[in-house]
Design a protein around this motif. Sequence first.
Motif, PDB file in Angstrom:
ATOM      1  N   ALA A  97      20.740  39.719  39.572  1.00  0.00           N
ATOM      2  CA  ALA A  97      21.860  40.025  40.589  1.00  0.00           C
ATOM      3  C   ALA A  97      21.946  41.231  41.077  1.00  0.00           C
ATOM      4  CB  ALA A  97      23.245  39.608  40.104  1.00  0.00           C
ATOM      5  N   CYS A 100      30.471  36.154  33.959  1.00  0.00           N
ATOM      6  CA  CYS A 100      29.373  36.780  33.685  1.00  0.00           C
ATOM      7  C   CYS A 100      28.917  36.537  31.958  1.00  0.00           C
ATOM      8  CB  CYS A 100      28.924  38.129  34.084  1.00  0.00           C
ATOM      9  SG  CYS A 100      27.421  38.984  33.781  1.00  0.00           S
ATOM     10  N   TYR A 104      20.603  37.752  44.519  1.00  0.00           N
ATOM     11  CA  TYR A 104      19.645  37.674  43.569  1.00  0.00           C
ATOM     12  C   TYR A 104      18.586  38.540  44.319  1.00  0.00           C
ATOM     13  CZ  TYR A 104      22.928  34.544  41.770  1.00  0.00           C
ATOM     14  OH  TYR A 104      24.164  33.986  41.423  1.00  0.00           O
ATOM     15  N   CYS A 117      21.445  42.009  33.013  1.00  0.00           N
ATOM     16  CA  CYS A 117      21.569  40.779  33.767  1.00  0.00           C
ATOM     17  C   CYS A 117      20.358  39.779  33.304  1.00  0.00           C
ATOM     18  CB  CYS A 117      21.419  40.909  35.137  1.00  0.00           C
ATOM     19  SG  CYS A 117      21.255  39.338  36.112  1.00  0.00           S
ATOM     20  N   ILE A 118      20.687  38.595  32.827  1.00  0.00           N
ATOM     21  CA  ILE A 118      20.018  37.559  32.364  1.00  0.00           C
ATOM     22  C   ILE A 118      19.841  36.497  33.412  1.00  0.00           C
ATOM     23  CG2 ILE A 118      20.437  37.939  29.895  1.00  0.00           C
ATOM     24  CD1 ILE A 118      22.330  35.253  29.917  1.00  0.00           C
ATOM     25  N   ALA A 119      19.930  36.802  34.687  1.00  0.00           N
ATOM     26  CA  ALA A 119      19.657  35.836  35.831  1.00  0.00           C
ATOM     27  C   ALA A 119      20.123  34.828  35.798  1.00  0.00           C
ATOM     28  CB  ALA A 119      18.056  35.934  35.944  1.00  0.00           C
ATOM     29  N   CYS A 120      21.315  34.679  35.165  1.00  0.00           N
ATOM     30  CA  CYS A 120      22.132  33.196  34.899  1.00  0.00           C
ATOM     31  C   CYS A 120      22.526  32.838  36.141  1.00  0.00           C
ATOM     32  CB  CYS A 120      23.132  33.477  33.942  1.00  0.00           C
ATOM     33  SG  CYS A 120      24.863  34.039  34.762  1.00  0.00           S
ATOM     34  N   GLY A 121      22.845  33.251  37.356  1.00  0.00           N
ATOM     35  CA  GLY A 121      23.005  32.916  38.673  1.00  0.00           C
ATOM     36  C   GLY A 121      24.518  32.488  38.607  1.00  0.00           C
ATOM     37  N   ALA A 122      25.467  32.941  37.875  1.00  0.00           N
ATOM     38  CA  ALA A 122      26.866  32.651  37.930  1.00  0.00           C
ATOM     39  C   ALA A 122      27.702  33.426  39.296  1.00  0.00           C
ATOM     40  CB  ALA A 122      27.758  32.885  36.724  1.00  0.00           C
ATOM     41  N   CYS A 123      27.184  34.687  39.149  1.00  0.00           N
ATOM     42  CA  CYS A 123      28.068  35.720  39.985  1.00  0.00           C
ATOM     43  C   CYS A 123      27.878  35.264  41.515  1.00  0.00           C
ATOM     44  CB  CYS A 123      27.835  36.933  39.622  1.00  0.00           C
ATOM     45  SG  CYS A 123      26.041  37.239  39.861  1.00  0.00           S
ATOM     46  N   SER A 150      26.733  37.826  30.134  1.00  0.00           N
ATOM     47  CA  SER A 150      26.132  39.254  29.377  1.00  0.00           C
ATOM     48  C   SER A 150      26.780  40.436  29.805  1.00  0.00           C
ATOM     49  CB  SER A 150      24.711  39.349  29.949  1.00  0.00           C
ATOM     50  OG  SER A 150      24.559  39.512  31.539  1.00  0.00           O
ATOM     51  N   SER A 156      27.270  42.169  32.470  1.00  0.00           N
ATOM     52  CA  SER A 156      26.344  42.919  33.328  1.00  0.00           C
ATOM     53  C   SER A 156      27.235  43.157  34.609  1.00  0.00           C
ATOM     54  CB  SER A 156      25.225  42.259  33.613  1.00  0.00           C
ATOM     55  OG  SER A 156      24.478  41.913  32.474  1.00  0.00           O
ATOM     56  N   ILE A 206      26.221  45.611  39.432  1.00  0.00           N
ATOM     57  CA  ILE A 206      25.351  45.143  38.333  1.00  0.00           C
ATOM     58  C   ILE A 206      24.720  45.809  37.764  1.00  0.00           C
ATOM     59  CG2 ILE A 206      24.089  43.169  37.941  1.00  0.00           C
ATOM     60  CD1 ILE A 206      26.165  42.097  39.193  1.00  0.00           C
TER      61      ILE A 206
HETATM   62 FE1  F3S Z   1      23.388  38.320  35.875  1.00  0.00          FE
HETATM   63 FE2  F3S Z   1      25.806  38.052  35.172  1.00  0.00          FE
HETATM   64 FE3  F3S Z   1      25.286  37.324  37.618  1.00  0.00          FE
HETATM   65  S1  F3S Z   1      24.096  37.554  33.933  1.00  0.00           S
HETATM   66  S2  F3S Z   1      23.124  36.699  37.314  1.00  0.00           S
HETATM   67  S3  F3S Z   1      25.216  39.499  36.767  1.00  0.00           S
HETATM   68  S4  F3S Z   1      26.724  36.510  36.100  1.00  0.00           S
END
Ligand code: F3S
Length: 81
Positions: A33, A61, A27, A11-17, A63, A65, A6
Amino acid sequence: VNYTIIDKDTCIACGACGAAAPEIYDYDDEGLAYVVIDNNQGNKNIPESLQEDVIDAFEGCPSDSLKISEKPFHGDPLKFE
Ligand code: F3S
């Protein structure tokens, strides 16, 4: 796909991965992540049984990242860019 890492700078901390591949991604305290199997170094071979989850996470993801590669990253998310 054998390796993943990562880029925590983007990373925008979206939580998808972590939702797509919970055995590979978790996280930190800020919600960013990282790869749990090798402390985000991108050096440890992803077990075959988890590779599909990693591809799902890669595609999800927002972004870009989450990096994947056939070769190890040696700790550098931008190694192949
Ligand atoms: Fe970050 Fe992408 Fe995971 S934004 S939380 S690396 S899905």
